[in-house]
Design an enzyme around this catalytic site. Structure first.
Site, PDB file in Angstrom:
ATOM      1  N   ALA A  31       0.866  -1.188   0.000  1.00 25.28           N
ATOM      2  CA  ALA A  31       0.000   0.000   0.000  1.00 25.28           C
ATOM      3  C   ALA A  31       0.900   1.234   0.000  1.00 25.28           C
ATOM      4  O   ALA A  31       0.756   2.139   0.826  1.00 25.28           O
ATOM      5  CB  ALA A  31      -0.958   0.000   1.193  1.00 25.28           C
ATOM      6  N   GLY A  35       5.569   8.459   1.157  1.00 23.69           N
ATOM      7  CA  GLY A  35       6.510   8.224   2.260  1.00 23.69           C
ATOM      8  C   GLY A  35       7.454   7.078   1.912  1.00 23.69           C
ATOM      9  O   GLY A  35       8.678   7.200   2.020  1.00 23.69           O
ATOM     10  N   HIS A  36       6.873   5.955   1.450  1.00 21.65           N
ATOM     11  CA  HIS A  36       7.712   4.818   1.039  1.00 21.65           C
ATOM     12  C   HIS A  36       8.589   5.215  -0.158  1.00 21.65           C
ATOM     13  O   HIS A  36       9.761   4.844  -0.223  1.00 21.65           O
ATOM     14  CB  HIS A  36       6.842   3.637   0.599  1.00 21.65           C
ATOM     15  CG  HIS A  36       5.957   3.090   1.672  1.00 21.65           C
ATOM     16  ND1 HIS A  36       4.593   3.269   1.668  1.00 21.65           N
ATOM     17  CD2 HIS A  36       6.240   2.356   2.781  1.00 21.65           C
ATOM     18  CE1 HIS A  36       4.067   2.666   2.725  1.00 21.65           C
ATOM     19  NE2 HIS A  36       5.041   2.116   3.425  1.00 21.65           N
ATOM     20  N   GLN A  60       2.750  -9.544  13.156  1.00 22.09           N
ATOM     21  CA  GLN A  60       2.763  -8.279  13.884  1.00 22.09           C
ATOM     22  C   GLN A  60       1.368  -7.688  14.092  1.00 22.09           C
ATOM     23  O   GLN A  60       1.232  -6.578  14.602  1.00 22.09           O
ATOM     24  CB  GLN A  60       3.697  -7.272  13.214  1.00 22.09           C
ATOM     25  CG  GLN A  60       3.240  -6.720  11.870  1.00 22.09           C
ATOM     26  CD  GLN A  60       4.319  -5.881  11.215  1.00 22.09           C
ATOM     27  OE1 GLN A  60       5.292  -6.400  10.682  1.00 22.09           O
ATOM     28  NE2 GLN A  60       4.161  -4.563  11.246  1.00 22.09           N
ATOM     29  N   GLU A 147      10.549   7.570  10.068  1.00 22.77           N
ATOM     30  CA  GLU A 147      10.501   8.033  11.468  1.00 22.77           C
ATOM     31  C   GLU A 147       9.074   8.187  11.993  1.00 22.77           C
ATOM     32  O   GLU A 147       8.891   8.454  13.167  1.00 22.77           O
ATOM     33  CB  GLU A 147      11.257   9.360  11.617  1.00 22.77           C
ATOM     34  CG  GLU A 147      12.744   9.130  11.683  1.00 22.77           C
ATOM     35  CD  GLU A 147      13.553  10.410  11.780  1.00 22.77           C
ATOM     36  OE1 GLU A 147      13.010  11.495  11.458  1.00 22.77           O
ATOM     37  OE2 GLU A 147      14.732  10.326  12.151  1.00 22.77           O
ATOM     38  N   SER A 184       0.376   7.719   5.572  1.00 26.33           N
ATOM     39  CA  SER A 184       0.243   6.394   6.168  1.00 26.33           C
ATOM     40  C   SER A 184      -0.649   5.553   5.274  1.00 26.33           C
ATOM     41  O   SER A 184      -1.621   6.069   4.702  1.00 26.33           O
ATOM     42  CB  SER A 184      -0.397   6.514   7.554  1.00 26.33           C
ATOM     43  OG  SER A 184      -0.857   5.248   7.987  1.00 26.33           O
TER      44      SER A 184
END
Ligand code: PAF
Length: 283
Positions: A31, A35-36, A60, A147, A184
């Site tokens: 997804a 950011g990635h 997780q 981060e 996100s």
């Protein structure tokens, strides 16, 4: 190139290493967003070859979390990775990554009993297990993490140090939408109204930055500033607001060293996190 099997991945990486090429690694759960993309681009600048893993790691997620509904779109992810300059995407099935009778756990104590670790029991054991396996498979020179998951970065740095894993963990700045919302994969869960409401996370951290600029060093008072801002948003429910030492993640009362200010907030059913690090410069 899309690789699904560990054996094929290992043989490709060995051939690169024989040629003396350096390997950068960006582990993800897919997804993928900007950011990635920024992690991949940084890795591309700093290494000869970049591997991205796309694996929604079952170990997780808690029993009532979003493992099944976690967004998955490997074709879109593959295109983003290749456009950003990655050499290959590793996208194993859970059965390729985990033996039915696996008996090994990887657990980093202390750092994982606070913040998200306290709220999501077992989460960091799952992260540490999969990341240590991926690092053993990919054997990268450098591995890149965002981060936004500041606790994850602290835990993984401690894990590679404690286990003498020969990799440099590179922490990369949070990437935000133009209006301040931290990128996100879980932002896709938000309705239009929730998306608007989610701005309260970054706004509340801005209020804390203002107070810090004005000289506030009392952690309880700063947390109150953040909570007061968050409580202005009816769709927001605070999970935690903390001020901790950047390395040990232990609570601080007075801000005298570098601190991490992380928050976790439910917007409707979606749990979002954000943070910033306040650095005390000593000249
Ligand atoms: O940050 C994530 O996306 C995951 O926790 C990671 C590091 C890829 C492990 O599954």
């Amino acid at each position: 190139m899309l690789v699904k099997e560990i054996k094929e991945l290992r043989s490709l990486i060995k051939s690169w290493k024989r040629e003396g090429l350096s390997v950068g690694f960006v582990p993800t759960m897919g997804a993928l967003h900007k950011g990635h993309e920024s992690l991949i681009k940084k890795a591309v600048l700093e290494n000869d070859k970049v591997v991205v893993s796309v694996f929604v790691n079952p170990t997780q997620f808690g029993p009532n979390e979003d493992y099944d509904s976690y967004p998955r779109d490997i074709n879109k992810d593959l295109a983003l990775c290749l456009n950003a300059g990655a050499a290959l995407v590793f996208n194993p099935e859970p059965s390729e990554m985990y033996f039915d009778n696996k008996a090994t756990t990887v657990s980093v104590s202390s750092l994982t009993s606070v913040l998200c670790g306290a709220k999501r029991p077992g989460h960091f054991d799952g992260v540490c297990l999969v990341v240590s396996k991926l690092l053993n498979i990919v054997t990268p020179d450098k591995a890149y993490f965002g981060e936004k998951d500041a606790q994850q970065v602290a835990v993984l740095k401690r894990m590679v140090r404690d286990l003498n894993i020969d990799v440099e963990i590179v922490a990369c700045s949070i990437i935000r939408e133009e209006d301040g919302l931290a990128k996100s994969s879980r932002n896709t869960y938000l309705s239009k109204d929730e998306r608007q409401a989610a701005l309260i996370l970054s706004k509340s951290l801005e209020r804390a930055k203002d107070s810090l600029k004005n000289g506030e060093r009392n952690a309880t008072k700063l947390k109150e500033v953040i909570k007061a801002e968050l409580s202005k948003e009816p769709l927001a429910k605070i999970d935690y607001v903390e001020i901790v030492d950047s390395d040990s993640l232990e609570n601080v009362e007075t801000i005298e060293k570098n601190v991490l200010i992380p928050i976790a907030v439910y917007i409707g059913k979606t749990r979002l996190i954000d943070n910033f690090t306040f650095k005390i410069y000593t000249y």
